[in-house]
Design a protein around this motif. Structure first.
Motif, PDB file in Angstrom:
ATOM      1  N   ARG A   1     -13.282  13.400  13.027  1.00 35.01           N
ATOM      2  CA  ARG A   1     -14.335  13.663  14.000  1.00 35.01           C
ATOM      3  C   ARG A   1     -15.339  12.512  14.032  1.00 35.01           C
ATOM      4  NH1 ARG A   1     -14.746  20.239  13.568  1.00 35.01           N
ATOM      5  NH2 ARG A   1     -12.583  20.532  14.102  1.00 35.01           N
ATOM      6  N   LEU A   2     -14.783  11.350  14.176  1.00 37.70           N
ATOM      7  CA  LEU A   2     -15.599  10.143  14.273  1.00 37.70           C
ATOM      8  C   LEU A   2     -15.217   9.428  15.555  1.00 37.70           C
ATOM      9  CD1 LEU A   2     -15.183   8.672  10.673  1.00 37.70           C
ATOM     10  CD2 LEU A   2     -17.289   9.594  11.635  1.00 37.70           C
ATOM     11  N   PRO A   3     -16.164   8.695  16.160  1.00 37.57           N
ATOM     12  CA  PRO A   3     -15.779   7.877  17.309  1.00 37.57           C
ATOM     13  C   PRO A   3     -14.738   6.848  16.890  1.00 37.57           C
ATOM     14  CG  PRO A   3     -18.166   7.993  17.090  1.00 37.57           C
ATOM     15  CD  PRO A   3     -17.592   8.598  15.849  1.00 37.57           C
ATOM     16  N   LYS A   4     -13.854   6.507  17.823  1.00 34.30           N
ATOM     17  CA  LYS A   4     -12.776   5.575  17.503  1.00 34.30           C
ATOM     18  C   LYS A   4     -13.326   4.231  17.007  1.00 34.30           C
ATOM     19  CE  LYS A   4     -10.384   3.326  20.486  1.00 34.30           C
ATOM     20  NZ  LYS A   4      -9.611   3.016  21.699  1.00 34.30           N
ATOM     21  N   ASN A   5     -14.418   3.799  17.622  1.00 34.83           N
ATOM     22  CA  ASN A   5     -14.993   2.514  17.211  1.00 34.83           C
ATOM     23  C   ASN A   5     -15.444   2.546  15.753  1.00 34.83           C
ATOM     24  OD1 ASN A   5     -14.515   1.542  19.716  1.00 34.83           O
ATOM     25  ND2 ASN A   5     -16.630   1.756  20.443  1.00 34.83           N
TER      26      ASN A   5
ATOM     27  N   TYR B   1       0.838  -1.193   0.000  1.00 33.55           N
ATOM     28  CA  TYR B   1       0.000   0.000   0.000  1.00 33.55           C
ATOM     29  C   TYR B   1       0.876   1.247   0.000  1.00 33.55           C
ATOM     30  CZ  TYR B   1      -3.652   3.279   1.289  1.00 33.55           C
ATOM     31  OH  TYR B   1      -4.516   4.352   1.291  1.00 33.55           O
TER      32      TYR B   1
ATOM     33  N   ASP C   1     -11.543   7.582  25.217  1.00 28.52           N
ATOM     34  CA  ASP C   1     -12.135   6.665  24.271  1.00 28.52           C
ATOM     35  C   ASP C   1     -13.259   7.338  23.509  1.00 28.52           C
ATOM     36  OD1 ASP C   1     -14.012   3.653  24.372  1.00 28.52           O
ATOM     37  OD2 ASP C   1     -12.436   4.212  23.009  1.00 28.52           O
ATOM     38  N   THR C   2     -14.354   7.590  24.180  1.00 26.93           N
ATOM     39  CA  THR C   2     -15.467   8.253  23.507  1.00 26.93           C
ATOM     40  C   THR C   2     -15.978   9.394  24.366  1.00 26.93           C
ATOM     41  OG1 THR C   2     -16.947   6.672  24.520  1.00 26.93           O
ATOM     42  CG2 THR C   2     -16.245   6.227  22.261  1.00 26.93           C
TER      43      THR C   2
ATOM     44  N   GLY D   1      -9.754   9.288  14.396  1.00 26.07           N
ATOM     45  CA  GLY D   1     -11.047   9.714  14.940  1.00 26.07           C
ATOM     46  C   GLY D   1     -11.079  11.212  15.164  1.00 26.07           C
ATOM     47  N   LYS D   2      -9.972  11.745  15.670  1.00 25.11           N
ATOM     48  CA  LYS D   2      -9.922  13.192  15.899  1.00 25.11           C
ATOM     49  C   LYS D   2      -9.934  13.956  14.584  1.00 25.11           C
ATOM     50  CE  LYS D   2      -7.494  13.192  20.303  1.00 25.11           C
ATOM     51  NZ  LYS D   2      -6.224  13.461  20.975  1.00 25.11           N
TER      52      LYS D   2
ATOM     53  N   ILE E   1     -20.849  12.948  17.385  1.00 18.81           N
ATOM     54  CA  ILE E   1     -20.121  14.201  17.160  1.00 18.81           C
ATOM     55  C   ILE E   1     -20.167  14.490  15.674  1.00 18.81           C
ATOM     56  CG2 ILE E   1     -17.900  15.373  17.298  1.00 18.81           C
ATOM     57  CD1 ILE E   1     -17.215  13.590  19.659  1.00 18.81           C
TER      58      ILE E   1
ATOM     59  N   HIS F   1      -4.260   5.599   8.001  1.00 13.97           N
ATOM     60  CA  HIS F   1      -3.672   4.581   8.871  1.00 13.97           C
ATOM     61  C   HIS F   1      -2.437   3.950   8.225  1.00 13.97           C
ATOM     62  CE1 HIS F   1      -3.656   1.794  12.192  1.00 13.97           C
ATOM     63  NE2 HIS F   1      -3.663   0.759  11.377  1.00 13.97           N
TER      64      HIS F   1
ATOM     65  N   ASP G   1     -19.407  16.995  12.230  1.00  8.35           N
ATOM     66  CA  ASP G   1     -18.418  17.950  11.743  1.00  8.35           C
ATOM     67  C   ASP G   1     -19.084  19.317  11.697  1.00  8.35           C
ATOM     68  OD1 ASP G   1     -16.538  19.424  10.499  1.00  8.35           O
ATOM     69  OD2 ASP G   1     -16.298  18.103   8.772  1.00  8.35           O
TER      70      ASP G   1
ATOM     71  N   ARG H   1     -15.780   6.513   2.445  1.00  7.31           N
ATOM     72  CA  ARG H   1     -15.779   6.388   3.898  1.00  7.31           C
ATOM     73  C   ARG H   1     -14.744   5.359   4.379  1.00  7.31           C
ATOM     74  NH1 ARG H   1     -21.280   4.445   6.337  1.00  7.31           N
ATOM     75  NH2 ARG H   1     -22.039   6.234   5.167  1.00  7.31           N
ATOM     76  N   TYR H   2     -14.365   4.444   3.487  1.00 10.02           N
ATOM     77  CA  TYR H   2     -13.343   3.463   3.838  1.00 10.02           C
ATOM     78  C   TYR H   2     -11.952   3.919   3.379  1.00 10.02           C
ATOM     79  CZ  TYR H   2     -17.540   0.612   4.241  1.00 10.02           C
ATOM     80  OH  TYR H   2     -18.773   0.145   4.570  1.00 10.02           O
ATOM     81  N   ARG H   3     -11.943   4.591   2.203  1.00  4.58           N
ATOM     82  CA  ARG H   3     -10.677   4.930   1.561  1.00  4.58           C
ATOM     83  C   ARG H   3      -9.802   5.826   2.448  1.00  4.58           C
ATOM     84  NH1 ARG H   3     -12.944   6.447  -3.599  1.00  4.58           N
ATOM     85  NH2 ARG H   3     -13.007   8.513  -2.691  1.00  4.58           N
TER      86      ARG H   3
ATOM     87  N   ASN I   1     -11.733  18.918   5.605  1.00  2.00           N
ATOM     88  CA  ASN I   1     -12.882  19.837   5.595  1.00  2.00           C
ATOM     89  C   ASN I   1     -13.232  20.284   4.178  1.00  2.00           C
ATOM     90  OD1 ASN I   1     -13.362  19.785   8.303  1.00  2.00           O
ATOM     91  ND2 ASN I   1     -12.348  21.720   8.760  1.00  2.00           N
TER      92      ASN I   1
ATOM     93  N   ARG J   1      -6.273  18.305   8.346  1.00  6.08           N
ATOM     94  CA  ARG J   1      -7.623  18.629   8.840  1.00  6.08           C
ATOM     95  C   ARG J   1      -8.354  19.541   7.852  1.00  6.08           C
ATOM     96  NH1 ARG J   1     -11.727  16.980  10.369  1.00  6.08           N
ATOM     97  NH2 ARG J   1     -13.223  18.530  10.988  1.00  6.08           N
TER      98      ARG J   1
ATOM     99  N   GLN K   1      -7.262   6.343  17.055  1.00  3.89           N
ATOM    100  CA  GLN K   1      -7.721   7.467  17.872  1.00  3.89           C
ATOM    101  C   GLN K   1      -7.421   8.798  17.189  1.00  3.89           C
ATOM    102  OE1 GLN K   1      -7.336   6.919  22.045  1.00  3.89           O
ATOM    103  NE2 GLN K   1      -6.916   9.055  22.425  1.00  3.89           N
TER     104      GLN K   1
ATOM    105  N   GLN L   1     -12.393  13.461  23.794  1.00  8.40           N
ATOM    106  CA  GLN L   1     -12.064  12.218  23.120  1.00  8.40           C
ATOM    107  C   GLN L   1     -10.706  11.666  23.517  1.00  8.40           C
ATOM    108  OE1 GLN L   1     -12.974  13.340  18.911  1.00  8.40           O
ATOM    109  NE2 GLN L   1     -14.088  11.424  19.041  1.00  8.40           N
TER     110      GLN L   1
ATOM    111  N   ILE M   1      -8.255   4.249   5.677  1.00 11.27           N
ATOM    112  CA  ILE M   1      -7.198   3.306   5.279  1.00 11.27           C
ATOM    113  C   ILE M   1      -5.927   4.076   4.919  1.00 11.27           C
ATOM    114  CG2 ILE M   1      -6.477   1.764   3.400  1.00 11.27           C
ATOM    115  CD1 ILE M   1      -9.202   0.477   3.505  1.00 11.27           C
TER     116      ILE M   1
END
Lengths: 374, 156
Positions: B132-136, A7, A138-139, B128-129, A161, B117, A163, B109-111, B66, B62, B125, A135, B114
């Protein structure tokens, strides 16, 4: 499986073109002279034929933050019909309370009487990084927010949350989705929100250092490699108060005017899955059984679906039997499904849809329901 | 920007990053070029000084995200094929080319998670910041994205 090195090597070859480099270099000499981007030039050329939609949107592209939130969650671009429905249905709230420099504003909301979305905008003092604070662990810690309503219950409540469209660290949008635990639609919904302190998850640096020394890394809140005996997650990620106070809102929101579309014109015999609660309680294993019933009504709004069945067996609660197939062939993602009074099912969609764009509802037994079926 | 003469330095260091982030966010070469220009224009107009190189990099990524989201929300997109940019997009091997097109065929949303990361090295984490998405959510998107990529590559 994709190798990370492959990749990396692949995207190492993806670079900005020499033309783009030249344009960036030219920016410096232009001294930040206002530039019309290529897309913008196209907009100007096409201005005479653009739709009313484009003319009414704000600088962020949408007339409200809630609409922008829905657009950001949609896998596909929202069509104009859906945008019209949402723009008409979204109500401005514009109620703000400020305590110690922290302002929480109830911005906008939309509901069909069964599912509701509320968008709150939080502004902290300029030196506060809300994203870092809430954050860090965790959440977002939202346990201190209480929601109450006569019809819209806490069941199915989800905070997200969103944007907020700026790069500021001291502002944040929060969207709350609520789902009704009652079957009937009400004309107007009153929902109370109590933000009892603003809280965030914080990393306990001292304990984190201890654990890093012990395990070689700082464990996550839920770490698949370690057990509860290995470390205390709650001590590691502590919920602490960012700002003290009580921000309280009592919000009245009228239902959106988009009519519910009925798919059942006369009772339809079908076989659906039911959750066998007795087996679940006895064995701890979910058990679904086929039961024959009649479908009396299926109403779809932009925000969700409500179905009514004949009652067929005590203690049984219907499991969602529907796949919603749109005219473009896509299917609708279901966010939550709540059984009401054993015979009704309330389903909230992950993102709003335009009901007129539904091709058919497919039941798990192979029955298809069409909007125009007579 | 506090020190305008650093624009070329930042461009030298981060333009490829900004372009790749935009490309992964919007999936269009021409749109990614437009976004890159807008991001560096914003950098030029930025008045607050940066605290560190990491701050600059995070700020650029960031703002790129946006700007990409704003473009995705608008109805005005370039209609193009990657073949139009074959002269610029050249790969060392057919396998890399296949991987690139498989990644570009993924849902955005996947691209983007990936890319952030596997290429930029951000943790879930940190992603996520940035998004602006939850880590899960980031974790599940990475997982699903990898699965979908695997499916696409097996089809090739």
């Amino acid at each position: 499986m994709m190798m990370q090195q492959d990749y990396h090597d692949t995207f190492e070859n993806v670079r900005a073109s020499s033309t783009l480099r030249a344009k960036i270099a030219a920016l410096e000499t232009e001294k930040a002279e206002k530039r019309t981007p290529a897309i913008g030039r196209k907009v100007l050329l096409a201005a005479a034929i653009v739709s009313l939609l484009v003319l009414t949107v704000s600088a962020t592209g949408f007339s409200s933050k809630l609409l922008a939130f829905f657009a950001s969650r949609s896998e596909q671009q929202m069509d104009e019909g859906l945008v019209d429905i949402l723009e008409t249905g979204i109500r401005d709230l514009n109620i703000a309370h400020t305590i110690d420099g922290y302002t929480i504003e109830a911005d906008t909301a939309i509901t069909d009487g069964r599912t509701a979305f509320f968008l709150f905008h939080i502004t902290a003092p300029e030196n506060v990084n809300l994203y870092e604070q809430v954050q860090n662990g965790d959440t977002l810690a939202l346990s201190s927010i209480n929601v109450s309503s006569s019809a819209l219950g806490e069941q199915g409540t989800l905070w997200t949350i969103a944007d907020d469209g700026d790069a500021m660290q001291n502002t944040m949008d929060l969207v709350c989705r609520l789902q009704s635990v009652e079957g009937a639609l009400s004309e107007e919904n009153t929902v109370s929100f109590r933000f009892d302190n603003l809280s965030g998850n914080f990393l306990n640096e001292t304990y984190a250092s201890e654990l890093k020394e012990k395990f070689g890394y700082v464990p996550k809140m839920i770490d698949p490699n370690l057990t509860e005996q290995d470390y205390d997650a709650e001590r590691l990620y502590q919920t602490l108060t960012i700002a003290s106070g009580l921000w309280e809102f009592k919000l009245n929101v009228q239902n959106c005017t988009a009519p519910a579309v009925e798919f059942v014109h006369e009772p339809v015999s079908c076989t659906i899955l039911y959750n066998d609660q007795d087996t679940l309680i006895a064995t701890g294993t979910p058990c679904h059984i086929d039961l024959s019933t009649r479908l009396l009504s299926v109403k779809v709004t932009p925000l969700g679906l409500t179905a009514e069945f004949d009652k067929v067996q005590d203690g049984c609660y219907p499991t969602n039997p529907f796949t919603i197939v749109m005219k473009d062939g896509s299917t609708v993602e279901i966010a939550t499904s709540i059984s009401v009074a054993e015979t009704q099912l309330n389903i909230a969609f992950d993102t709003p849809i335009d009901p007129s764009q539904i091709d058919h509802l497919a039941l798990s037994d192979g029955t298809n329901l069409y909007l125009t079926a007579e | 920007m506090a020190d305008k003469d650093r624009l070329s330095e930042y461009a030298e260091r981060y333009l490829d990053t900004v372009f790749r982030v935009a490309l992964n966010a919007v999936g269009s070469y021409a749109d990614a070029e437009d976004i890159s220009q807008d991001v560096f224009l914003k950098l030029l107009r930025q008045t607050k000084p940066f605290e560190s190189e990491e701050h600059v990099r995070n700020w650029l990524i960031r703002v790129t995200i946006n700007e990409s989201k704003n473009l995705l929300r608008s109805k005005w997109r370039h209609n193009e094929s990657f073949d139009d940019h074959a002269a610029t997009l050249s790969f060392d091997s057919p396998a890399h080319s296949e991987l690139f097109y498989a990644v570009m065929a993924l849902d955005d949303r996947y691209r983007l998670p990936i890319y952030l990361h596997y290429y930029e090295g951000y943790s879930t984490q940190e992603i996520g910041k940035l998004l602006r998405l939850p880590k899960n959510t980031v974790c599940s998107r990475l997982l699903r994205g990898r699965e979908k990529l695997k499916e696409k590559l097996s089809e090739v």
